[in-house]
Design a protein around this motif. Structure first.
Motif, PDB file in Angstrom:
ATOM      1  N   PHE A 278      -2.471   6.573  -1.968  1.00  0.00           N
ATOM      2  CA  PHE A 278      -0.709   5.621  -2.951  1.00  0.00           C
ATOM      3  C   PHE A 278       0.123   5.054  -1.637  1.00  0.00           C
ATOM      4  N   GLU A 279       0.187   3.874  -2.241  1.00  0.00           N
ATOM      5  CA  GLU A 279       1.461   3.832  -1.175  1.00  0.00           C
ATOM      6  C   GLU A 279       3.199   3.592  -1.963  1.00  0.00           C
ATOM      7  N   PHE A 280       3.957   4.243  -2.078  1.00  0.00           N
ATOM      8  CA  PHE A 280       5.271   4.156  -2.461  1.00  0.00           C
ATOM      9  C   PHE A 280       6.117   2.993  -1.646  1.00  0.00           C
ATOM     10  N   GLU A 281       6.925   2.087  -1.890  1.00  0.00           N
ATOM     11  CA  GLU A 281       7.956   1.471  -1.815  1.00  0.00           C
ATOM     12  C   GLU A 281       9.485   2.281  -1.127  1.00  0.00           C
ATOM     13  N   GLN A 282       9.456   2.311  -0.445  1.00  0.00           N
ATOM     14  CA  GLN A 282      10.661   2.314  -0.212  1.00  0.00           C
ATOM     15  C   GLN A 282      11.769   1.995   0.679  1.00  0.00           C
ATOM     16  N   PRO A 283      13.936   1.840   0.551  1.00  0.00           N
ATOM     17  CA  PRO A 283      13.965   0.832   0.631  1.00  0.00           C
ATOM     18  C   PRO A 283      13.678  -0.032   1.869  1.00  0.00           C
ATOM     19  N   ASN A 284      13.381   0.781   3.249  1.00  0.00           N
ATOM     20  CA  ASN A 284      13.351   0.101   4.166  1.00  0.00           C
ATOM     21  C   ASN A 284      11.337   0.928   5.454  1.00  0.00           C
ATOM     22  N   LYS A 286       7.496   2.584   3.374  1.00  0.00           N
ATOM     23  CA  LYS A 286       6.965   2.729   2.716  1.00  0.00           C
ATOM     24  C   LYS A 286       6.772   4.614   3.060  1.00  0.00           C
ATOM     25  N   GLU A 287       6.063   4.849   1.956  1.00  0.00           N
ATOM     26  CA  GLU A 287       5.461   6.221   2.522  1.00  0.00           C
ATOM     27  C   GLU A 287       4.447   6.365   1.253  1.00  0.00           C
ATOM     28  N   TYR A 288       3.146   7.212   2.114  1.00  0.00           N
ATOM     29  CA  TYR A 288       2.288   7.379   0.877  1.00  0.00           C
ATOM     30  C   TYR A 288       1.570   8.779   1.034  1.00  0.00           C
ATOM     31  N   TRP A 289       0.611   8.595  -0.073  1.00  0.00           N
ATOM     32  CA  TRP A 289       0.233  10.199  -0.398  1.00  0.00           C
ATOM     33  C   TRP A 289      -1.387   9.769  -0.676  1.00  0.00           C
ATOM     34  N   ILE A 290      -1.561  10.970  -0.834  1.00  0.00           N
ATOM     35  CA  ILE A 290      -2.976  11.203  -1.177  1.00  0.00           C
ATOM     36  C   ILE A 290      -2.560  11.919  -2.972  1.00  0.00           C
ATOM     37  N   GLY A 291      -3.568  11.436  -4.036  1.00  0.00           N
ATOM     38  CA  GLY A 291      -3.350  11.946  -5.200  1.00  0.00           C
ATOM     39  C   GLY A 291      -4.872  12.651  -5.251  1.00  0.00           C
TER      40      GLY A 291
END
Length: 332
Positions: A278-284, A286-291
């Motif tokens: 998964f890719e999650f949008e931060q202000p500056n 992107k952060e990534y997580w494994i579901g």
């Protein structure tokens, strides 16, 4: 003229176009369904629907869901000190009930507490809309998901009959979700439980039944006890981007993600475990997580990775706060 309309309709259908039935026609079809399939009295369905109103505010709300926001605007709505404080108080008050739910279903108390907190701020905001109005509005006047909401309207009639509810008095969200855990009608019918043994499945006013029902919902959606939910990940190269998709289905194995440049600092996962990036949008950035599989289970409650991540992170805050408070009591 009628013959012309018939040929026009046939021509449009053969051309790949469909004729959208009018709200009046859809309502007639719905009434026939309830009479013929579910054996309701026609006059009862007709008189009940006559009491419902199309609500423009509902149509505006469903067109702009919170889940359409980027992650950095979404999570501050839910991850607040106020919600955490309320959640810890709820956990303390219902500690025995939550412990029993966890023991019987394998669903951690912090997940149950997080869900109820995110959904209704612990019963504070359970919805202001007529559930009947919501489902009639969306079932007959919202083409993108009208079929789904007509199904839920049918479930509402069945639920009201089974639980002896006054269908015109039920209040909920703009999408017709009800009670402490915001169950839609079909979920209420299939997953609600009488957790305090009083003979009533009351998700509207009874937090014990809400606790047991949320836990039962996750158990029925294959929650895996004593396993993790998600891991923060790092990415390198460009191949990982090919593994990102809007689908919530887990179509990749951990070995495929590793080969594509995805890594984690957690203990090694099984190479053949089904996971999702998964890719999650931060202000500056992107952060990534494994579901992991339990993250997928949370998305069964609300089909949004933003929602699942907010619940997950909130549950971690709750767990840390509860454990710290428990330790402090022992030390004193």
């Amino acid at each position: 003229m009628q013959l012309f309309r018939s040929f026009l309709t046939l021509g449009l259908c053969l051309s790949g176009f469909s004729i959208q039935a009018s709200p009046v026609d859809l309502q007639k079809q719905f009434i026939d369904l309830m009479v013929n399939k579910h054996q309701f009295d026609r006059s009862v369905i007709e008189s009940t629907l006559a009491k419902a109103n199309k609500n423009e505010a509902i149509l505006k709300s469903i067109a702009k869901p919170w889940e359409a926001k980027p992650w950095h605007q979404y999570y501050p709505i839910f991850l607040t000190e106020k919600r955490l404080t309320k959640g810890l108080a709820f956990w303390q008050t219902h500690q025995q009930t939550l412990a029993r739910a966890e023991e019987e279903t394998g669903v951690p108390a912090e997940i149950i507490v997080a869900i109820i907190g995110v959904e209704t701020f612990y019963g504070t905001y359970t919805g202001k809309y007529s559930v009947l109005d919501a489902l009639v509005t969306l079932g007959f006047h919202y083409p993108p998901r009208a079929k789904f909401f007509r199904k839920e309207l049918a479930e509402l009639f069945l639920l009201a009959k089974e639980e002896n509810f006054d269908i015109t008095e039920l209040k909920g969200s703009y999408a017709g979700a009800m009670g402490w855990g915001q169950f839609i009608s079909s979920s209420y019918r299939h997953y609600a439980v009488d957790f305090d043994g009083d003979g009533v499945r009351d998700l509207l006013n009874n937090p014990a039944d809400a606790i047991g029902s949320v836990a039962n919902y996750f158990k029925k959606h294959h929650w895996k006890a004593n396993t993790d939910i998600a891991y923060k990940a790092q990415v390198s190269g460009s191949q990982y981007s090919e593994l990102l998709s809007k689908s919530l289905k887990y179509s990749h194995k951990w070995a495929q993600l590793e080969d594509a440049g995805v890594s984690i600092t957690e203990p090694n996962l099984s190479k053949d475990m089904s996971v999702k990036l998964f890719e999650f949008e931060q202000p500056n950035n992107k952060e990534y997580w494994i579901g992991l599989p339990n993250f997928y289970a949370i998305t069964r409650y609300n089909h949004s990775p933003l929602y699942a991540m907010a619940v997950f992170q909130f549950s971690q805050q709750l767990k840390q706060g509860f454990d710290s408070a428990t330790l402090a009591k022992v030390d004193n």
